[in-house]
Structure formats: C-alpha cells, structure tokens
Design a protein around this motif. Sequence first.
Motif, PDB file in Angstrom:
ATOM      1  N   LEU A   1      -2.594  13.215  -2.314  1.00 57.79           N
ATOM      2  CA  LEU A   1      -2.888  12.105  -1.243  1.00 57.79           C
ATOM      3  C   LEU A   1      -3.961  11.116  -1.585  1.00 57.79           C
ATOM      4  O   LEU A   1      -5.110  10.715  -0.833  1.00 57.79           O
ATOM      5  N   ASP A   2      -3.845  10.638  -3.148  1.00 52.80           N
ATOM      6  CA  ASP A   2      -4.704   9.812  -3.415  1.00 52.80           C
ATOM      7  C   ASP A   2      -4.692   8.446  -2.580  1.00 52.80           C
ATOM      8  O   ASP A   2      -3.682   8.297  -2.165  1.00 52.80           O
ATOM      9  N   GLU A   3      -6.059   7.799  -2.580  1.00 62.84           N
ATOM     10  CA  GLU A   3      -6.022   6.838  -1.548  1.00 62.84           C
ATOM     11  C   GLU A   3      -6.120   5.109  -2.176  1.00 62.84           C
ATOM     12  O   GLU A   3      -6.260   5.347  -3.457  1.00 62.84           O
TER      13      GLU A   3
ATOM     14  N   ALA B   1      19.741  -8.536  11.575  1.00 60.77           N
ATOM     15  CA  ALA B   1      18.408  -7.752  11.857  1.00 60.77           C
ATOM     16  C   ALA B   1      17.246  -8.636  11.518  1.00 60.77           C
ATOM     17  O   ALA B   1      16.150  -8.254  11.768  1.00 60.77           O
ATOM     18  N   GLY B   2      17.380  -9.943  11.168  1.00 59.44           N
ATOM     19  CA  GLY B   2      16.242 -10.894  10.932  1.00 59.44           C
ATOM     20  C   GLY B   2      15.175 -10.480   9.795  1.00 59.44           C
ATOM     21  O   GLY B   2      14.219 -10.860   9.845  1.00 59.44           O
ATOM     22  N   ALA B   3      15.877  -9.985   8.574  1.00 59.88           N
ATOM     23  CA  ALA B   3      15.054  -9.915   7.461  1.00 59.88           C
ATOM     24  C   ALA B   3      14.517 -10.907   6.833  1.00 59.88           C
ATOM     25  O   ALA B   3      15.227 -11.965   7.070  1.00 59.88           O
ATOM     26  N   VAL B   4      13.541 -10.985   6.106  1.00 60.99           N
ATOM     27  CA  VAL B   4      12.843 -11.909   5.428  1.00 60.99           C
ATOM     28  C   VAL B   4      12.625 -11.435   4.218  1.00 60.99           C
ATOM     29  O   VAL B   4      12.428 -10.283   3.691  1.00 60.99           O
ATOM     30  N   HIS B   5      12.579 -12.462   2.930  1.00 62.11           N
ATOM     31  CA  HIS B   5      12.216 -12.067   1.793  1.00 62.11           C
ATOM     32  C   HIS B   5      10.705 -11.516   1.449  1.00 62.11           C
ATOM     33  O   HIS B   5       9.858 -11.785   2.295  1.00 62.11           O
ATOM     34  N   ASN B   6      10.892 -10.380   0.898  1.00 61.71           N
ATOM     35  CA  ASN B   6       9.642  -9.681   0.705  1.00 61.71           C
ATOM     36  C   ASN B   6       9.165  -8.969   1.756  1.00 61.71           C
ATOM     37  O   ASN B   6       8.211  -8.210   1.725  1.00 61.71           O
ATOM     38  N   GLN B   7       9.951  -8.613   2.818  1.00 61.50           N
ATOM     39  CA  GLN B   7       9.525  -8.092   4.011  1.00 61.50           C
ATOM     40  C   GLN B   7       9.789  -6.392   3.564  1.00 61.50           C
ATOM     41  O   GLN B   7      10.762  -6.023   2.947  1.00 61.50           O
ATOM     42  N   VAL B   8       8.682  -5.685   4.138  1.00 62.68           N
ATOM     43  CA  VAL B   8       8.547  -4.197   3.506  1.00 62.68           C
ATOM     44  C   VAL B   8       8.807  -3.635   4.764  1.00 62.68           C
ATOM     45  O   VAL B   8       8.471  -3.791   5.900  1.00 62.68           O
ATOM     46  N   ILE B   9       9.522  -2.471   4.464  1.00 67.23           N
ATOM     47  CA  ILE B   9       9.897  -1.454   5.560  1.00 67.23           C
ATOM     48  C   ILE B   9       9.145  -0.236   5.246  1.00 67.23           C
ATOM     49  O   ILE B   9       9.250   0.421   4.036  1.00 67.23           O
ATOM     50  N   GLY B  10       7.985   0.004   5.969  1.00 65.55           N
ATOM     51  CA  GLY B  10       7.130   1.154   5.742  1.00 65.55           C
ATOM     52  C   GLY B  10       7.857   2.607   5.337  1.00 65.55           C
ATOM     53  O   GLY B  10       7.037   3.503   4.739  1.00 65.55           O
ATOM     54  N   GLU B  11       8.549   2.945   6.349  1.00 65.67           N
ATOM     55  CA  GLU B  11       9.212   4.098   6.313  1.00 65.67           C
ATOM     56  C   GLU B  11      10.755   3.977   6.160  1.00 65.67           C
ATOM     57  O   GLU B  11      11.417   3.411   6.883  1.00 65.67           O
TER      58      GLU B  11
ATOM     59  N   PRO C   1       1.006  -1.207   0.158  1.00 65.55           N
ATOM     60  CA  PRO C   1       0.057   0.168  -0.108  1.00 65.55           C
ATOM     61  C   PRO C   1       0.965   1.308  -0.111  1.00 65.55           C
ATOM     62  O   PRO C   1       1.788   1.404   0.801  1.00 65.55           O
ATOM     63  N   VAL C   2       0.587   1.993  -0.889  1.00 67.23           N
ATOM     64  CA  VAL C   2       1.361   3.218  -0.868  1.00 67.23           C
ATOM     65  C   VAL C   2       0.643   4.335   0.047  1.00 67.23           C
ATOM     66  O   VAL C   2      -0.021   5.262  -0.201  1.00 67.23           O
ATOM     67  N   VAL C   3       1.233   4.242   1.226  1.00 63.56           N
ATOM     68  CA  VAL C   3       1.017   5.002   2.314  1.00 63.56           C
ATOM     69  C   VAL C   3       2.215   5.586   3.110  1.00 63.56           C
ATOM     70  O   VAL C   3       3.116   4.678   3.098  1.00 63.56           O
ATOM     71  N   LEU C   4       2.243   6.557   3.846  1.00 64.28           N
ATOM     72  CA  LEU C   4       3.322   6.984   4.608  1.00 64.28           C
ATOM     73  C   LEU C   4       3.563   6.080   5.701  1.00 64.28           C
ATOM     74  O   LEU C   4       2.566   5.680   6.344  1.00 64.28           O
ATOM     75  N   GLY C   5       4.748   5.544   6.146  1.00 65.37           N
ATOM     76  CA  GLY C   5       5.017   4.506   7.125  1.00 65.37           C
ATOM     77  C   GLY C   5       5.251   5.328   8.532  1.00 65.37           C
ATOM     78  O   GLY C   5       5.242   6.427   8.423  1.00 65.37           O
ATOM     79  N   GLU C   6       4.943   4.379   9.580  1.00 65.24           N
ATOM     80  CA  GLU C   6       5.125   5.095  10.885  1.00 65.24           C
ATOM     81  C   GLU C   6       6.412   5.805  10.847  1.00 65.24           C
ATOM     82  O   GLU C   6       7.464   5.336  10.570  1.00 65.24           O
ATOM     83  N   GLY C   7       6.552   6.995  11.281  1.00 67.39           N
ATOM     84  CA  GLY C   7       7.926   7.655  11.606  1.00 67.39           C
ATOM     85  C   GLY C   7       8.079   8.634  10.335  1.00 67.39           C
ATOM     86  O   GLY C   7       9.196   9.396  10.485  1.00 67.39           O
ATOM     87  N   GLY C   8       7.314   8.585   9.160  1.00 72.50           N
ATOM     88  CA  GLY C   8       7.571   9.363   7.775  1.00 72.50           C
ATOM     89  C   GLY C   8       7.326  10.571   8.116  1.00 72.50           C
ATOM     90  O   GLY C   8       6.595  11.242   8.984  1.00 72.50           O
TER      91      GLY C   8
ATOM     92  N   PRO D   1       6.098   9.284   0.377  1.00 72.16           N
ATOM     93  CA  PRO D   1       6.271   7.960   1.175  1.00 72.16           C
ATOM     94  C   PRO D   1       7.673   7.500   0.399  1.00 72.16           C
ATOM     95  O   PRO D   1       7.738   7.194  -0.942  1.00 72.16           O
ATOM     96  N   TYR D   2       8.525   6.847   1.322  1.00 69.78           N
ATOM     97  CA  TYR D   2       9.558   6.101   0.615  1.00 69.78           C
ATOM     98  C   TYR D   2       9.258   4.738   1.621  1.00 69.78           C
ATOM     99  O   TYR D   2       9.446   4.609   2.631  1.00 69.78           O
ATOM    100  N   ILE D   3       9.141   3.555   0.641  1.00 73.21           N
ATOM    101  CA  ILE D   3       8.960   2.330   1.162  1.00 73.21           C
ATOM    102  C   ILE D   3      10.224   1.268   0.511  1.00 73.21           C
ATOM    103  O   ILE D   3      10.529   1.512  -0.666  1.00 73.21           O
ATOM    104  N   CYS D   4      10.807   0.215   1.280  1.00 68.35           N
ATOM    105  CA  CYS D   4      11.550  -0.338   0.966  1.00 68.35           C
ATOM    106  C   CYS D   4      11.106  -1.885   1.150  1.00 68.35           C
ATOM    107  O   CYS D   4      10.309  -2.236   1.819  1.00 68.35           O
ATOM    108  N   SER D   5      11.517  -2.734   0.281  1.00 65.98           N
ATOM    109  CA  SER D   5      11.276  -4.317   0.451  1.00 65.98           C
ATOM    110  C   SER D   5      12.789  -4.899   0.229  1.00 65.98           C
ATOM    111  O   SER D   5      13.591  -4.635  -0.355  1.00 65.98           O
ATOM    112  N   PHE D   6      12.790  -6.120   1.271  1.00 64.72           N
ATOM    113  CA  PHE D   6      13.994  -6.834   1.086  1.00 64.72           C
ATOM    114  C   PHE D   6      13.833  -7.915  -0.012  1.00 64.72           C
ATOM    115  O   PHE D   6      12.621  -8.635   0.068  1.00 64.72           O
TER     116      PHE D   6
END
Length: 742
Positions: free
Chosen positions: A358-360, A298-308, A227-234, A240-245
């Motif tokens: 800010l489209d939803e 850090a315990g990352a897993v495949h497709n893990q998303v970092i919301g911010e 979901p393209v939304v601002l992550g916590e702490g953003g 939004p800047y979003i990452c995935s491993f």
Amino acid sequence: MMASLRSFVSTDGLLRAPSVLLLLLLSSDNKGAWAASCFDGTSPFHPDQWSYCQDITDQGELFLYYNPIPVDGNLLLGLHATNHDTGGWSSLALGGNGGMKGASQIVVRRENDQDDEWIAEDRHSDDYATPMLDDKQNVRLLFAEQDAGKTAWGVLLMMNSCDVDHDYSVWNEDASRWMHWALGSSHTFGYHGVNRGQFHANLLAPPKETPDLSDLLSMDIVMPDVPVVLGEGGQDASNPYICSFFDLNTLLPAAGATGGADDKHHAVHMSPILHDASAEYTHHMLLYSCDTETITEAGAVHNQVIGECENMPPGCTQIKFAWAVGGQDIALPPDVGVPFGEGDNWLVLQMHYYNPSLDENIVDRSGVRVYMSPTLRDQDAGFLELNGGTDPSMRGNLPPGLPNIALNPFVIPGNSDCTGQWNDTLNVLGAFHHMHLVGSHMRIDVERNGTFVGTVRQEHHYDFNHQSFEESSVKILLPGDQINMYCSYDTSSRTLETAFGDLSQQEMCYGLIFYYPRQPQRESFGYFELPEEIVPVCQTAGFGPFSQVSLCAQVWATNMPAFYQIEDSEGSFSAADYCNGQAGSADIQPSAPFICPEECHSFQNCTDFETATHAQNIHCPDLCNEFGLSTYPDLGRPYDESNIGLWCESNDNGGDNDDGDEEDYFEGFIRRPNIAIRPDCEPRGDLSKANDFVLLTSDGVAPTLAPTLESSASVSRPFQMMGISVFLETIVLGTVSWILSV
Ligand SMILES: *[C@@H]1O[C@H](CO)[C@@H](O)[C@H](O)[C@H]1NC(C)=O
Ligand SMILES: *[C@@H]1O[C@H](CO)[C@@H](O)[C@H](O)[C@H]1NC(C)=O
Ligand SMILES: *[C@@H]1O[C@H](CO)[C@@H](O)[C@H](O)[C@H]1NC(C)=O
C-alpha cells in the motif's frame, strides 16, 4: 600466427578428422578492435562447430553459442563472458517464464575452489532460492576456461531429457524462449548478486534480428498520470484496476496516420511503455477496442479515467494487446497486422496495479507504444480467448493447504460448434498464460482427430510476477483441432479457500492464443462446468406439478438464472423474459415453440405462470436435447461426474445466423470430448557423443590457455581448459591429434 586446430563435431553430428588449417582463415570476422563480436577470434568458439551466436546483452561482452544437432538429438550450448572480472561460476538457464522460479540451470564451475576440476551441473529452481541439483545430470561439459576476466565454456545437452519436471525440451520446439545468464564471483555456487539477466533465444534457429521500426507511425497509449489508488467501489486497496479511454480520432492524426478511426489500420509492432516511477506496481495491462455506439452513448472522452475498473467497460470486447510483468515487445510477421479502427474509435486500456505494501503517492504513465504500418498488410491477426475460469460461477473454490490441485482441463472441442467454425488454417504467433498468486503450472495442448499434436506452451512453475506472451512450438491450428488447457495450483500457503475472481489473491485460469488470419467465428471460448444439480436433474423427475417431467424442465421454468448459471443480475432473466425475448435474453429468443408458449412469440406478453405451466408439458428429451444436456430418462448417457459442458460463446448477437434458429446459441452445451493420451516422453539425445567432441578453437586463443600434449596426457586432474576426462582420454589414446601450429 599462433593457432590451434582440433577436430570437431560438425552440425550433422559426425566426427570429422582434424583437417585443414584453412578453417582458421574462415573464422575471423573482426567487427572492431574493442567490443568483442561473435566469431572475431577472441573467443574459443569456432563457427564450424557452433552454428549460432547471440550477443546476449548487445554490449559485445556476453555471448551465447549454440548448435542443435537433431541427428543426435543433442544441443551444444556455450557461454562466453568477456567481462567476468571476478572469475567464478557461471550459468545459463532455460526458463518457462522470465523468472528464476521454474528455470533449469546449467552451472559451470570448479568443483571446490580455484584450482579444482571444472564441472557442469544440471540444476533447477522451484522458487527464488539456490537452484538444486537435478537427480539426473543431463549435461556433459565439453570445455571450460577462465582467464584474465574471460570465461568460456561449452556443454552438451539432450534436446529432450524427459526429466519433465526439471528440464525443458527443445526437441521440435522451434520457439523463442526465456533464458537466463548469471556470473558468480567465486566457484562456490551461490547467490548471483546483480550479475545476471534474462533474454530470449530460439535454440533451433539463428538469433532474431532487431526490427527496423523507423518507417512506422506510432501512437502512445499511456495512462494519463493516474494516481495508483483504489477507485470508489473497488474491492482491494492492494489491487487497483484502473482504466482509461482513448479516442483513435485523437491518436491517429497525432501519429500522422492517413484515414481516421473508420478505416482499418494495422499495428505491426507493440512495445510496452513502463513508467519508471510506477513500473514495480504495474502488473498487467490489457488494451481493448470498444463498440463506438456504446461508449459514445456513455459520453466517454479521450483520456477519461475509470478509477475502479475490475470489469472492462461494457462494449469493450476486442482485445488488441496484452502485457504482464516480464512481457516484451510483440512483433508481427511481415504480412500481418493487428487491426485498429474499423469503425471503432474507442480503446480502453486496463491496468492492474499490484501494491501489496500500500505504498502511497504513486502516479502512473505506463501503457503501450503501437507502431502502425503506413499501408495495410494482407492479413489480420486476432486473439483466441481461452477462459478456463475467471469467476466463481465457472470454478469452485480451491481448498487450502494442497500442493497440487489440478483443475478439470478446459477442453475446446473440434466440433462444428467450436473450432470447426474456423474457415482457415490458423498460424499461431504466441500464447499468454494467466493465473494468479497460487497458480503453479499451466499448459496448452493441441490434438487433431484424437491424436496429440503438441504443446503450445508449458510452464513448470507459473510465476505471477513473470507473465508474458511467448512463441508457440505448435505453429498451426486447423479447423477441427481440439485445444486442451490445464491449470494447477499450490495452495500450501493458504489457510482459507481461494475463490476464482479478479483479485490477485483470487485465482484465474486464462489463456490467449495470438494468431492469424483473424476468424470471423469462434474467437472466444469459456469453460462451463455443468454443476451436479443440473446434470442429474435431467434424469430425475421433478416435484409437484413437475412430477411428470424432469427436474431439468422444472429448473428451467422456475429458475432461469440457475439453469443458465448466470449469477449477476445484469444477465438474469425469468422463463417469461426468455420466452418473450426480453431482458438479458434478447439475444437468444425466439425460443423453439415447444419450449415457450406460442403466444410469447406473437405478443411478447407471457407471464411466469404461463411459461411454468407450459413447461409441465415439456418432456425432457425436448428440453435437454435442445441444450445438448443428458436427457431424461436417458439410459444411453449415464450420469458421469466428470462431464463437462462447454459454452462456445456465439459471436452472433441474435437473429438469424447459421441455420436460423436459437440453437446456435445453445449448441455450445456439449459433453466433454475425450482427451487424447499424450505420448510418453521420448528422450532425444546421446550424451556419450561428448566423448567424440574435440573443441575446435578459432584463431587467437590466448596461448596460455591452449593445452599442450604433455600436460594433458599426463595429469590425473584434467587440464585447466578441459572439463571432461573423456576428452583427455581421447587425447591420451591418441585418436585425435592436436595440431598446434605456429
Ligand atoms: C473466412 O471468412 C472471412 C470473413 O467472412 C473471409 O474474409 C475469408 O476470406 C474466409 N477465409 C476463407 C479461407 O474462406
Ligand atoms: C480428421 O479425419 C477426417 C477423416 O479422416 C478428415 O476428413 C479430416 O480432415 C481430419 N481432420 C484434420 C484436422 O486432420
Ligand atoms: C397477450 O396479448 C394478446 C393479444 O393482445 C392477448 O390476447 C393475451 O390475452 C395477452 N396475454 C396476457 C397474459 O396478457
């Protein structure tokens, strides 16, 4: 057979006499009855006159014809649209980026209406608005015709007009560049509606062939339906800047690769994957590989998303792919690949979404398809990172309301600490420019031994919405070359200061140079401006207990983070930490004995009090020379406000390297080298050559469009097909004869 043959300008620029009809026989290259092809006899472009032809849309209905004539400094440029049913004006443009802003257009139309004289206009657009006429019209129309849904024309251009703000040079700029086409629906020049497009062309070389990717393995690195939304702490919901491993141990087997993440794999072609539903919000993506240990811990897993994810996760420092709006595929030369794996199994994809309204309910699945060669190639490609300013510690705020703010250039010197560290000739594959919304102009120059060599890339009007990797016209860099990067901004639209930072509303000055072979040393460079407080402190006595030494020593002993210009807590450390080799300073200890008390080295237990006391006995030449700063008192190096320090970031993670001491880390503090004077622009081209031009048509031009001697010799208004009166003069004077043969 109805055919017309005329004399023509050959590729060496010489006028040839009309000669044999044989030429006609050579021209046909019928590829099919229906879709037109470049020289199939249905277009008025003859291959002897137009060396290259590119099918712009790959649909067989829109063609670019060109012929560089270096001996004259001229370029022939032509357009053939076989599906221009409305008729009207048409245009080709050179752009600095994929967008219309900053493009230089050639518009061909009839002056007022359907029956008027054909004209070619040299225009430019500073924005998304009707392009304006250039003051200097550096174009000559060679011919134009429009009939039965077909439009064709050719013009003569200078390869370098030196109208530097409004035209682009192609002289010596052997690079694929952005171009645009547009077809109007009337001869009144105006909005092009949807009948337009952008494409790449190298006007000095044949069109590129479409690469064959069929024998390659591929893996898709795409956001897992985020979901393209601002992550916590953003900071900002519209950015939004979003990452995935991604774990190569999962991706590689799925791609059918032999060998795992411990092995090296070569990516040889990379294609952005844009997800239709979210493409308009996808602003840029960066793919990095990460240090395995750090990410695993850090315990990352495949497709893990970092919301911010405004900052890359720790350990993710090796860039592998960069894309921003307007960017295209990246194709590697046949013997080169971008290394993946090599023991680093983790990748992180950082997406920057820009959602100003800010489209939803936007869900994204964009990313990159990485094509890998089944066998390793000879050479590794790498990226030179040119960080000319990305946060407030690097650059001061931009004042509002100014149309042209040029930053101090970011200069990467050629000395032995910087590009002198390279051990090979670097082949430049491309350059990426990155600024934000008020960025207006960007350029990267190269100089060698004090002499300007060339421009890697230049954008007259940087456009946040059209960023891309582009080929460089400078093809090689040598060890010892100096690189100068320039960024300018237009803050007219702002009422408040603009800070440097990650948000789109903040600014950056950042470039990447994509090259090979990858260098083990010095791939990353950061701008470092010695603040005024630091430079003069080396020439000023300290206060109180520091009165016998420089302020520099005082700042060093009492305010380490300020001394090193480190603002975030993660990197801050005290003089005692530094001397003890602790905290963020672990990489840079052990210090030279004259800076730190000997005891710190032996026992790592110095206190701030001890280091400060010790600093009172440090004389500035010891300290400042150590860091390459101006020394106190230094009569030979007067304070100069324009001094710029540069941090050539060490690739060394501590311990012994070159000569085994800590200077390796600090040697990067240097004075700004001189910048070589850019030579004055030298115009290339001679538009008077248009007088000699006589169009050589290929077989099969519609007879109704062919001129007759009668009509062309007698009319004051030029004949429909011919736009330039000089051409008619040529005919009238009889210096060139028309041969209409049956
Ligand atoms: C440069 O250094 C790399 C890594 O040490 C090495 O593999 C390469 O052969 C060197 N190139 C030359 C031209 O010495
Ligand atoms: C610069 O000049 C020096 C001295 O003439 C020469 O040794 C060196 O190779 C030159 N560097 C480059 C990159 O041309
Ligand atoms: C540091 O450790 C050494 C050796 O144990 C000791 O002699 C010295 O007093 C210590 N210094 C401080 C400031 O604790």
